[in-house]
Design a protein around this motif. Structure first.
Motif, PDB file in Angstrom:
ATOM      1  N   LEU A  81      32.291  33.270  75.228  1.00 39.16           N
ATOM      2  CA  LEU A  81      31.385  33.480  74.109  1.00 39.16           C
ATOM      3  C   LEU A  81      30.260  34.382  74.608  1.00 39.16           C
ATOM      4  O   LEU A  81      29.398  33.944  75.380  1.00 39.16           O
ATOM      5  CB  LEU A  81      30.820  32.166  73.591  1.00 39.16           C
ATOM      6  CG  LEU A  81      29.955  32.296  72.330  1.00 39.16           C
ATOM      7  CD1 LEU A  81      30.828  32.724  71.136  1.00 39.16           C
ATOM      8  CD2 LEU A  81      29.233  30.984  72.011  1.00 39.16           C
ATOM      9  N   GLN A  82      30.313  35.634  74.219  1.00 41.00           N
ATOM     10  CA  GLN A  82      29.258  36.579  74.562  1.00 41.00           C
ATOM     11  C   GLN A  82      28.170  36.478  73.516  1.00 41.00           C
ATOM     12  O   GLN A  82      28.434  36.668  72.328  1.00 41.00           O
ATOM     13  CB  GLN A  82      29.818  37.993  74.621  1.00 41.00           C
ATOM     14  CG  GLN A  82      28.791  39.043  74.962  1.00 41.00           C
ATOM     15  CD  GLN A  82      28.271  38.920  76.376  1.00 41.00           C
ATOM     16  OE1 GLN A  82      29.029  38.929  77.329  1.00 41.00           O
ATOM     17  NE2 GLN A  82      26.944  38.799  76.522  1.00 41.00           N
ATOM     18  N   MET A  83      26.967  36.218  73.958  1.00 44.58           N
ATOM     19  CA  MET A  83      25.842  36.008  73.049  1.00 44.58           C
ATOM     20  C   MET A  83      24.790  37.070  73.295  1.00 44.58           C
ATOM     21  O   MET A  83      24.301  37.214  74.421  1.00 44.58           O
ATOM     22  CB  MET A  83      25.254  34.608  73.247  1.00 44.58           C
ATOM     23  CG  MET A  83      26.286  33.487  73.129  1.00 44.58           C
ATOM     24  SD  MET A  83      25.577  31.842  73.229  1.00 44.58           S
ATOM     25  CE  MET A  83      25.039  31.813  74.935  1.00 44.58           C
ATOM     26  N   TYR A  84      24.467  37.802  72.258  1.00 44.99           N
ATOM     27  CA  TYR A  84      23.447  38.841  72.323  1.00 44.99           C
ATOM     28  C   TYR A  84      22.267  38.470  71.424  1.00 44.99           C
ATOM     29  O   TYR A  84      22.392  37.663  70.506  1.00 44.99           O
ATOM     30  CB  TYR A  84      24.002  40.181  71.846  1.00 44.99           C
ATOM     31  CG  TYR A  84      25.125  40.759  72.665  1.00 44.99           C
ATOM     32  CD1 TYR A  84      26.449  40.678  72.241  1.00 44.99           C
ATOM     33  CD2 TYR A  84      24.865  41.393  73.878  1.00 44.99           C
ATOM     34  CE1 TYR A  84      27.477  41.216  72.988  1.00 44.99           C
ATOM     35  CE2 TYR A  84      25.892  41.934  74.635  1.00 44.99           C
ATOM     36  CZ  TYR A  84      27.189  41.840  74.184  1.00 44.99           C
ATOM     37  OH  TYR A  84      28.214  42.369  74.932  1.00 44.99           O
ATOM     38  N   ASN A  85      21.129  39.108  71.673  1.00 47.15           N
ATOM     39  CA  ASN A  85      19.945  38.941  70.828  1.00 47.15           C
ATOM     40  C   ASN A  85      19.671  37.460  70.560  1.00 47.15           C
ATOM     41  O   ASN A  85      19.510  37.032  69.412  1.00 47.15           O
ATOM     42  CB  ASN A  85      20.139  39.684  69.502  1.00 47.15           C
ATOM     43  CG  ASN A  85      18.863  39.757  68.688  1.00 47.15           C
ATOM     44  OD1 ASN A  85      17.759  39.630  69.215  1.00 47.15           O
ATOM     45  ND2 ASN A  85      19.014  39.946  67.383  1.00 47.15           N
ATOM     46  N   LEU A  86      19.613  36.716  71.621  1.00 45.16           N
ATOM     47  CA  LEU A  86      19.427  35.272  71.482  1.00 45.16           C
ATOM     48  C   LEU A  86      18.060  34.945  70.908  1.00 45.16           C
ATOM     49  O   LEU A  86      17.061  35.637  71.179  1.00 45.16           O
ATOM     50  CB  LEU A  86      19.624  34.592  72.825  1.00 45.16           C
ATOM     51  CG  LEU A  86      21.104  34.447  73.222  1.00 45.16           C
ATOM     52  CD1 LEU A  86      21.253  34.237  74.720  1.00 45.16           C
ATOM     53  CD2 LEU A  86      21.746  33.310  72.450  1.00 45.16           C
ATOM     54  N   LYS A  87      18.027  33.880  70.134  1.00 48.67           N
ATOM     55  CA  LYS A  87      16.815  33.445  69.466  1.00 48.67           C
ATOM     56  C   LYS A  87      16.491  32.012  69.896  1.00 48.67           C
ATOM     57  O   LYS A  87      17.387  31.265  70.298  1.00 48.67           O
ATOM     58  CB  LYS A  87      17.032  33.475  67.949  1.00 48.67           C
ATOM     59  CG  LYS A  87      17.458  34.827  67.417  1.00 48.67           C
ATOM     60  CD  LYS A  87      17.748  34.760  65.930  1.00 48.67           C
ATOM     61  CE  LYS A  87      18.190  36.113  65.387  1.00 48.67           C
ATOM     62  NZ  LYS A  87      18.469  36.065  63.929  1.00 48.67           N
ATOM     63  N   PRO A  88      15.234  31.612  69.795  1.00 53.06           N
ATOM     64  CA  PRO A  88      14.893  30.231  70.165  1.00 53.06           C
ATOM     65  C   PRO A  88      15.734  29.198  69.419  1.00 53.06           C
ATOM     66  O   PRO A  88      16.062  28.145  69.998  1.00 53.06           O
ATOM     67  CB  PRO A  88      13.410  30.137  69.776  1.00 53.06           C
ATOM     68  CG  PRO A  88      12.901  31.525  69.936  1.00 53.06           C
ATOM     69  CD  PRO A  88      14.033  32.412  69.490  1.00 53.06           C
TER      70      PRO A  88
END
Length: 122
Positions: A81-88
């Motif tokens: 699972l590639q996660m970009y632009n992570l948010k709180p």
């Protein structure tokens, strides 16, 4: 029987990226898709993304569409699972699980990993 082990979680700043990995093993693996689910403190577990066994079908929760990408390498029995632009609000324990994709929804069934913590904070 299927055994699942997650890795790749950690602390990342908002806007950052992480790649989660799920190592899968066991004779039952051929019968399942694999999904990523997450649970934040005080919240119910939710489906994040799933991929079918042949990788011809995927599911993404609306909250992660355009930011997360799921993939699998069947030769290595790995799901990523590639996660970009992570948010709180992505902060949670992330679990991989055997999954069924039905009517454009994803359901975790039968086997779950132990989880990996993802924390998005400055």
């Amino acid at each position: 029987q299927v055994h699942l082990v997650e890795s790749g979680g950690g602390l990342v700043q908002p806007g950052g990226s992480l790649r989660l990995s799920c190592a899968a093993s066991g004779p039952g693996l051929d019968y399942y898709g694999i999904g990523w689910f997450r649970q934040a403190p005080g919240k119910e577990r939710e489906g994040v993304s799933c991929i079918s066994r042949s990788a011809d079908e995927t599911y993404y929760a609306d909250s992660v569409k355009g930011r997360f990408t799921i993939s699998r390498d069947n030769a290595k029995n790995m799901v990523y699972l590639q996660m970009y632009n992570l948010k709180p609000e992505d902060t949670a324990v992330y679990y991989c699980a055997t999954a069924l994709l039905v009517d454009y929804e994803c359901y975790g069934v039968d086997y779950w990993g132990q989880g990996t913590q993802v924390t998005v904070s400055s």
